[in-house]
Design an enzyme around this catalytic site. Structure first.
Site, short mmCIF file in Angstrom:
data_model
loop_
_atom_site.label_atom_id
_atom_site.label_comp_id
_atom_site.label_asym_id
_atom_site.label_seq_id
_atom_site.Cartn_x
_atom_site.Cartn_y
_atom_site.Cartn_z
N GLU A 273 2.54 0.85 -1.23
CA GLU A 273 3.56 1.87 -0.95
C GLU A 273 3.88 2.68 -2.20
O GLU A 273 5.03 2.71 -2.65
CB GLU A 273 4.83 1.19 -0.44
CG GLU A 273 4.64 0.30 0.78
CD GLU A 273 5.90 -0.51 1.11
OE1 GLU A 273 6.89 -0.48 0.36
OE2 GLU A 273 5.89 -1.19 2.15
N PRO A 274 2.90 3.34 -2.81
CA PRO A 274 3.19 4.07 -4.04
C PRO A 274 4.00 5.33 -3.77
O PRO A 274 3.75 6.04 -2.79
CB PRO A 274 1.79 4.45 -4.55
CG PRO A 274 0.98 4.58 -3.30
CD PRO A 274 1.51 3.54 -2.35
N ARG A 276 6.21 7.16 -6.82
CA ARG A 276 6.27 7.90 -8.09
C ARG A 276 4.89 8.23 -8.66
O ARG A 276 4.66 9.32 -9.17
CB ARG A 276 7.03 7.04 -9.09
CG ARG A 276 7.36 7.74 -10.38
CD ARG A 276 7.93 6.75 -11.40
NE ARG A 276 8.86 5.81 -10.88
CZ ARG A 276 10.20 5.91 -10.97
NH1 ARG A 276 10.73 6.95 -11.59
NH2 ARG A 276 10.97 4.97 -10.47
N TYR A 316 20.32 7.05 -14.65
CA TYR A 316 19.60 5.95 -15.32
C TYR A 316 19.40 6.20 -16.82
O TYR A 316 18.74 5.41 -17.48
CB TYR A 316 18.19 5.78 -14.73
CG TYR A 316 18.08 5.80 -13.23
CD1 TYR A 316 18.59 4.75 -12.46
CD2 TYR A 316 17.45 6.85 -12.58
CE1 TYR A 316 18.47 4.79 -11.08
CE2 TYR A 316 17.32 6.88 -11.20
CZ TYR A 316 17.83 5.84 -10.46
OH TYR A 316 17.71 5.87 -9.09
N CYS A 342 31.25 19.47 -13.14
CA CYS A 342 32.43 19.05 -13.90
C CYS A 342 32.44 17.54 -14.12
O CYS A 342 33.30 16.83 -13.60
CB CYS A 342 33.68 19.52 -13.17
SG CYS A 342 33.64 21.31 -13.04
N TYR A 371 11.73 11.48 -6.91
CA TYR A 371 13.16 11.20 -7.03
C TYR A 371 13.91 12.35 -7.71
O TYR A 371 14.88 12.14 -8.43
CB TYR A 371 13.38 9.86 -7.77
CG TYR A 371 12.59 8.73 -7.14
CD1 TYR A 371 12.94 8.25 -5.89
CD2 TYR A 371 11.47 8.18 -7.78
CE1 TYR A 371 12.20 7.24 -5.29
CE2 TYR A 371 10.73 7.17 -7.18
CZ TYR A 371 11.10 6.70 -5.94
OH TYR A 371 10.37 5.71 -5.34
N1 LLP Z 1 8.46 0.50 -1.41
C1 LLP Z 1 9.75 0.11 -1.43
C2 LLP Z 1 10.20 -0.92 -0.49
C3 LLP Z 1 10.64 0.70 -2.35
O1 LLP Z 1 11.91 0.31 -2.37
C4 LLP Z 1 10.18 1.70 -3.25
C5 LLP Z 1 11.09 2.34 -4.18
C6 LLP Z 1 8.83 2.08 -3.16
C7 LLP Z 1 8.00 1.46 -2.24
C8 LLP Z 1 8.24 3.15 -4.04
O2 LLP Z 1 8.31 2.80 -5.39
P1 LLP Z 1 7.58 3.68 -6.49
O3 LLP Z 1 6.09 3.55 -6.27
O4 LLP Z 1 8.03 5.09 -6.36
O5 LLP Z 1 8.02 3.07 -7.77
N2 LLP Z 1 15.41 6.53 -7.77
C9 LLP Z 1 14.70 5.72 -8.73
C10 LLP Z 1 13.57 4.93 -8.08
C11 LLP Z 1 14.03 4.07 -6.94
C12 LLP Z 1 12.91 3.36 -6.25
C13 LLP Z 1 13.36 2.72 -5.01
N3 LLP Z 1 12.34 2.08 -4.25
C14 LLP Z 1 14.21 6.59 -9.85
O6 LLP Z 1 14.48 7.80 -9.83
O7 LLP Z 1 13.62 6.11 -10.82
#
Ligand code: LLP
Length: 415
Positions: A273-274, A276, A316, A342, A371
């Protein structure tokens, strides 16, 4: 590798100068590169070529329908976490059989919509949810395919706000409870346990936590098998990190290599589930400098993007590289780049070396494709940004800038 580069000191998105895009669509505007999306998807997908697998792009990273369509056309499935994401995915033409549904708080309505869409699998995160899925499926006369999300208690060594696979997190089930869940699922008439799921966090920059989690999950898989429960899908979630500044995350090929080594002899279809790693470096946020201001202790660049457009720095403390859209070779100074909201947490960069930018000049925050827009808001009644998708020399507006009427429309329908 991405397709945002400087040619003669002018920033290009593929073959289009970003100056042209901002002149046409205004700022703040998210600019995405189709070629980068395709390339990242291919690099990730091909890393698992030796295993039966399905890459389910995580919609939460960037959910624009046109992006989902582009990825679906390349064969991507999707990982969703809400009825809204399901709605988008179906609108974009993603087949139900390529959708996995994660998240701790699925409502009966969302479960119903997903069952009607014939999704591949629910990643259930509690025993209560399992019962809710069974009840809804029974009401609809359907059988729900389910995986239980295991919380393997592994430290992903990333920002605490985006760690999800540790004991203290709300996600998934510890292994002993999960075993009970699988027995429950096996005995339910309207649920079929078909997979095991696990996701430990986001922006991981080493492989070790993934492998540690995988070892635990495979141990669990064998225990299930001994109990006569044989699943066919192994969903390892997302989480592979990207370079924002100086991080050196493993390339998807190394990730693929390591997982293939461990999984090649098992009768399992791997789901990933990529989010980012596909979309992060496929987008920038372009914005304009409104004013500069020097105080006794700081210099501020005040810009027309703010934390409502890109909240990651505020939320973050994340780093996004910020550069001029047209480089002029001026000496650098240390500035804070701030928006008009603000709150003192409204910054895009703090104590950053920047050339002496003048009001009216355009800047770009890089690595904003994941994101960014999906976490944006209308705080301070600011209109959400426009989104533009570049493909070679072609430019398409894929989401118009909101209007003030868009902001108040739901209130105008109040009773
Ligand atoms: N699968 C599940 C169950 C997840 O909770 C997430 C991300 C992903 C896949 C995808 O993860 P990725 O490959 O994108 O790392 N808002 C934060 C990131 C929160 C990620 C939440 N879950 C940021 O801006 O860094």
């Amino acid at each position: 590798m991405n397709h945002f580069e400087y040619r003669n000191d002018r920033l290009f998105a593929e073959d289009v100068p970003v100056e042209e895009i901002v002149a046409r669509f205004g700022t703040p505007t998210y600019v995405y590169s189709s070629a980068t999306f395709r390339r990242h998807f291919e690099a990730f997908d091909s890393a698992f070529a030796r295993l039966p697998h399905m890459v389910c792009y995580s919609v939460k990273a960037n959910s624009n329908i046109h992006i989902l369509r582009l990825l679906a056309e390349k064969g991507a499935g999707v990982d969703i976490v809400s009825g809204g994401e399901l709605y988008r995915a179906l609108k974009a033409g993603v087949p139900g059989g390529r959708i996995v549904f994660s998240g701790v708080a699925k409502t009966a309505d969302e479960i119903e919509d997903a069952l009607k869409a014939g999704i591949l699998m629910f990643n259930a995160e509690s025993l209560d949810e399992l019962k809710a899925i069974d009840a809804t499926a029974a009401r609809l006369g359907k059988k729900a395919r389910v995986a239980l999300r295991i919380n393997p208690d592994v430290d992903p060594k990333t920002h605490p706000y985006i760690s999800t696979g540790m004991k203290k997190n709300k996600f998934g089930l510890d292994m002993e409870t999960a075993l009970v869940g699988y027995e429950m699922a096996r005995d339910m008439t309207n649920v079929e346990p078909v997979g095991i799921d696990c996701h430990i966090g986001s922006q991981l920059t080493t492989l070790e936590p993934f492998l540690e989690a995988l070892d635990k999950v495979l141990g669990f898989y064998r225990r299930l098998k001994d109990m006569g429960i044989e699943v066919t899908y192994l969903d390892l979630g997302g989480g592979l990190g990207i370079t924002y500044n100086e991080e050196e995350p493993p390339h998807p090929s190394a990730f693929g290599e390591a997982l293939t080594e461990r999984l090649k002899d098992l009768p399992l279809t791997l789901i990933l589930e990529p989010g980012r790693v596909i979309s992060g470096n496929a987008g920038i946020l372009a914005f304009r400098t409104l004013y500069t201001k020097t105080t006794p202790v700081k210099k501020f660049l005040i810009v027309d993007a703010a934390m409502n457009d890109l909240v990651r720095p505020s939320l973050y403390g994340s780093y996004h590289r910020i550069e001029e859209v047209a480089k002029m070779g001026r000496p650098v100074e240390i500035v804070d780049i701030v928006g008009g909201i603000c709150e003192s947490t409204d910054f895009l960069a703090r104590d950053r070396e920047m050339p002496a930018v003048e009001p009216g000049e355009y800047l770009a925050a890089f690595s904003a494709g994941a994101y960014g827009m999906t976490m944006s808001s209308q705080y301070n009644s600011r209109r959400r940004a426009a989104e533009v998708l570049v493909d070679g020399a072609k430019v398409r507006l894929i989401r118009r800038r909101e209007t003030y009427d868009d902001i108040i429309a739901p209130e105008m329908e109040s009773e």
